[in-house]
Scaffold this motif. Structure first.
Motif, PDB file in Angstrom:
ATOM      1  N   MET A 144       0.947  -1.146  -0.030  1.00 32.03           N
ATOM      2  CA  MET A 144       0.026   0.058   0.024  1.00 32.03           C
ATOM      3  C   MET A 144       0.973   1.245  -0.090  1.00 32.03           C
ATOM      4  N   ARG A 145       0.630   1.974  -0.970  1.00 25.24           N
ATOM      5  CA  ARG A 145       1.355   3.528  -0.904  1.00 25.24           C
ATOM      6  C   ARG A 145       0.938   4.580  -0.248  1.00 25.24           C
ATOM      7  N   ALA A 146       1.719   5.050   0.537  1.00 27.73           N
ATOM      8  CA  ALA A 146       1.123   6.431   1.156  1.00 27.73           C
ATOM      9  C   ALA A 146       0.719   7.225   0.355  1.00 27.73           C
ATOM     10  N   ASP A 147      -0.394   8.079   0.951  1.00 27.14           N
ATOM     11  CA  ASP A 147      -0.936   9.416   0.130  1.00 27.14           C
ATOM     12  C   ASP A 147      -0.101  10.471   0.294  1.00 27.14           C
ATOM     13  N   SER A 148       0.705  10.634   1.403  1.00 24.02           N
ATOM     14  CA  SER A 148       1.714  11.666   1.607  1.00 24.02           C
ATOM     15  C   SER A 148       2.498  11.372   2.811  1.00 24.02           C
ATOM     16  N   GLY A 149       3.595  12.292   2.834  1.00 23.14           N
ATOM     17  CA  GLY A 149       4.680  12.026   3.897  1.00 23.14           C
ATOM     18  C   GLY A 149       5.611  10.861   3.458  1.00 23.14           C
ATOM     19  N   ARG A 150       6.564  10.721   4.343  1.00 22.03           N
ATOM     20  CA  ARG A 150       7.682   9.676   4.091  1.00 22.03           C
ATOM     21  C   ARG A 150       8.108   9.316   5.159  1.00 22.03           C
ATOM     22  N   VAL A 151       8.838   8.034   5.051  1.00 22.74           N
ATOM     23  CA  VAL A 151       9.237   7.447   6.391  1.00 22.74           C
ATOM     24  C   VAL A 151      10.764   7.388   6.040  1.00 22.74           C
ATOM     25  N   ARG A 152      11.439   7.758   7.149  1.00 25.86           N
ATOM     26  CA  ARG A 152      13.227   7.936   6.956  1.00 25.86           C
ATOM     27  C   ARG A 152      13.512   6.872   7.938  1.00 25.86           C
ATOM     28  N   ARG A 153      14.245   5.919   7.928  1.00 25.85           N
ATOM     29  CA  ARG A 153      14.842   4.955   8.560  1.00 25.85           C
ATOM     30  C   ARG A 153      16.296   5.139   8.584  1.00 25.85           C
ATOM     31  N   SER A 154      16.826   5.370   9.826  1.00 25.01           N
ATOM     32  CA  SER A 154      18.431   5.450   9.876  1.00 25.01           C
ATOM     33  C   SER A 154      19.030   4.409  10.555  1.00 25.01           C
ATOM     34  N   SER A 155      18.157   3.492  11.042  1.00 22.69           N
ATOM     35  CA  SER A 155      18.729   2.168  11.987  1.00 22.69           C
ATOM     36  C   SER A 155      18.514   0.987  11.204  1.00 22.69           C
ATOM     37  N   MET A 156      19.210  -0.075  11.648  1.00 19.42           N
ATOM     38  CA  MET A 156      19.102  -1.362  11.556  1.00 19.42           C
ATOM     39  C   MET A 156      18.057  -1.822  11.934  1.00 19.42           C
ATOM     40  N   VAL A 157      16.732  -2.091  11.254  1.00 17.27           N
ATOM     41  CA  VAL A 157      15.480  -2.693  11.793  1.00 17.27           C
ATOM     42  C   VAL A 157      15.386  -4.147  11.741  1.00 17.27           C
ATOM     43  N   SER A 158      14.708  -4.842  12.586  1.00 14.60           N
ATOM     44  CA  SER A 158      14.894  -6.186  12.692  1.00 14.60           C
ATOM     45  C   SER A 158      13.506  -6.847  11.992  1.00 14.60           C
ATOM     46  N   PHE A 159      13.343  -7.987  11.580  1.00 16.26           N
ATOM     47  CA  PHE A 159      12.121  -8.596  11.138  1.00 16.26           C
ATOM     48  C   PHE A 159      11.229  -8.833  12.134  1.00 16.26           C
ATOM     49  N   PRO A 160      10.024  -8.966  11.958  1.00 16.64           N
ATOM     50  CA  PRO A 160       9.158  -9.074  13.341  1.00 16.64           C
ATOM     51  C   PRO A 160       9.499 -10.175  14.117  1.00 16.64           C
ATOM     52  N   VAL A 161       9.665 -10.106  15.689  1.00 16.98           N
ATOM     53  CA  VAL A 161      10.087 -10.781  16.569  1.00 16.98           C
ATOM     54  C   VAL A 161       9.175 -12.181  16.459  1.00 16.98           C
ATOM     55  N   ALA A 162       9.662 -13.226  16.433  1.00 14.14           N
ATOM     56  CA  ALA A 162       9.016 -14.569  16.530  1.00 14.14           C
ATOM     57  C   ALA A 162       8.201 -14.860  15.107  1.00 14.14           C
ATOM     58  N   SER A 163       8.176 -14.037  14.176  1.00 14.85           N
ATOM     59  CA  SER A 163       7.939 -14.335  12.947  1.00 14.85           C
ATOM     60  C   SER A 163       8.088 -15.475  12.481  1.00 14.85           C
ATOM     61  N   GLY A 164       7.072 -16.548  12.202  1.00 17.28           N
ATOM     62  CA  GLY A 164       7.349 -17.821  11.588  1.00 17.28           C
ATOM     63  C   GLY A 164       7.445 -17.794  10.169  1.00 17.28           C
ATOM     64  N   GLY A 165       7.131 -16.642   9.351  1.00 18.95           N
ATOM     65  CA  GLY A 165       7.132 -16.673   8.216  1.00 18.95           C
ATOM     66  C   GLY A 165       8.567 -16.502   7.661  1.00 18.95           C
ATOM     67  N   ILE A 166       9.628 -16.001   8.478  1.00 20.72           N
ATOM     68  CA  ILE A 166      11.079 -15.732   8.249  1.00 20.72           C
ATOM     69  C   ILE A 166      11.619 -17.023   7.740  1.00 20.72           C
ATOM     70  N   PHE A 167      11.303 -18.060   8.394  1.00 18.92           N
ATOM     71  CA  PHE A 167      11.989 -19.607   8.307  1.00 18.92           C
ATOM     72  C   PHE A 167      11.409 -20.277   7.343  1.00 18.92           C
ATOM     73  N   ASN A 168      12.209 -20.853   6.447  1.00 22.26           N
ATOM     74  CA  ASN A 168      11.966 -21.817   5.315  1.00 22.26           C
ATOM     75  C   ASN A 168      11.990 -23.365   6.055  1.00 22.26           C
ATOM     76  N   THR A 174      16.972  -1.380  16.004  1.00 23.50           N
ATOM     77  CA  THR A 174      15.279  -1.164  16.413  1.00 23.50           C
ATOM     78  C   THR A 174      14.802  -2.579  15.991  1.00 23.50           C
ATOM     79  N   TYR A 175      13.783  -3.207  17.054  1.00 18.83           N
ATOM     80  CA  TYR A 175      13.249  -4.324  17.123  1.00 18.83           C
ATOM     81  C   TYR A 175      11.923  -4.233  16.662  1.00 18.83           C
ATOM     82  N   ILE A 176      11.036  -4.891  15.891  1.00 19.35           N
ATOM     83  CA  ILE A 176       9.690  -4.732  15.658  1.00 19.35           C
ATOM     84  C   ILE A 176       9.056  -5.979  16.292  1.00 19.35           C
ATOM     85  N   VAL A 177       8.115  -5.713  17.143  1.00 22.90           N
ATOM     86  CA  VAL A 177       7.478  -6.825  17.900  1.00 22.90           C
ATOM     87  C   VAL A 177       5.901  -6.452  17.719  1.00 22.90           C
ATOM     88  N   ASP A 178       5.231  -7.501  17.476  1.00 23.91           N
ATOM     89  CA  ASP A 178       4.031  -7.610  17.329  1.00 23.91           C
ATOM     90  C   ASP A 178       2.973  -8.314  18.313  1.00 23.91           C
TER      91      ASP A 178
END
Length: 183
Positions: A1-25, A89-93
């Motif tokens: 989904m594309r944003a209507d306006s604005g921007r997101v700037r990231r200046s750090s190494m961001v994790s994949f979602p903690v305990a996300s089963g989808g990252i494992f093959n 930065t860790y992403i936790v859901d």
């Protein structure tokens, strides 16, 4: 989904979602999955794999295909793999920690240790989780991000019917349907 306006700037190494089963093959071993993740994020896999094996106490099972591990082993691998990589930065859901017994206690200590040197973005509808782990509270409401002075203010704005109180712990991440694990 594309944003209507604005921007997101990231200046750090961001994790994949903690305990996300989808990252494992599921066909790859735990070691192979970890080595792949380390390569993607630019980290040396040897110390990270060593940390995961020691922390999870999974032993030689690290060399079994992910799908053949029992639920407890998958849970331990999923949580530890994210926290083993030194993200900024860790992403936790919802589920900050997982597992059972002594692993859960060690996982809690690891999270608190990581919180000393990294940021956490915790997405939660649980006031208990927010109170326990968050110093700043924001609410997404009607497509706007609003800063709140407290968890109580956020709960008042959202209404109790939109909140659920969980502990931020997950016993059985492995109970996720196998279809959620990449094959």
């Amino acid at each position: 989904m594309r944003a209507d306006s604005g921007r997101v700037r990231r200046s750090s190494m961001v994790s994949f979602p903690v305990a996300s089963g989808g990252i494992f093959n599921g066909a790859l071993t735990g070691r192979e999955n970890l080595a792949f993740l380390c390569r993607v994020f630019g980290f040396d896999p040897i110390p990270i794999i060593r940390f995961v094996v020691d922390f999870t106490e999974i032993g030689k099972n690290i060399d079994k295909p992910f799908n053949s591990l029992n639920r407890d082993e998958r849970t331990k691998l999923q949580f530890t793999s994210c926290y083993a990589i030194p993200f900024e930065t860790y992403i936790v859901d919802e589920s900050v920690i997982g597992g059972r017994g002594s692993f859960r206690a060690r996982c809690e200590e690891l999270v608190l240790e990581r919180m000393q040197s990294a940021g956490f973005l915790i997405l939660s509808s649980s006031p208990a989780v927010i109170r326990k782990y968050c110093s700043d509270v924001f609410v997404i409401n009607r497509f706007k991000i609003l800063e709140m002075a407290s968890v109580d203010e956020a709960a008042s704005l959202l209404g109790a019917d939109r909140l659920r109180d969980g502990s931020g712990e997950l016993d059985q991440v492995g109970e996720l349907e196998e279809s959620q694990t990449l094959e």
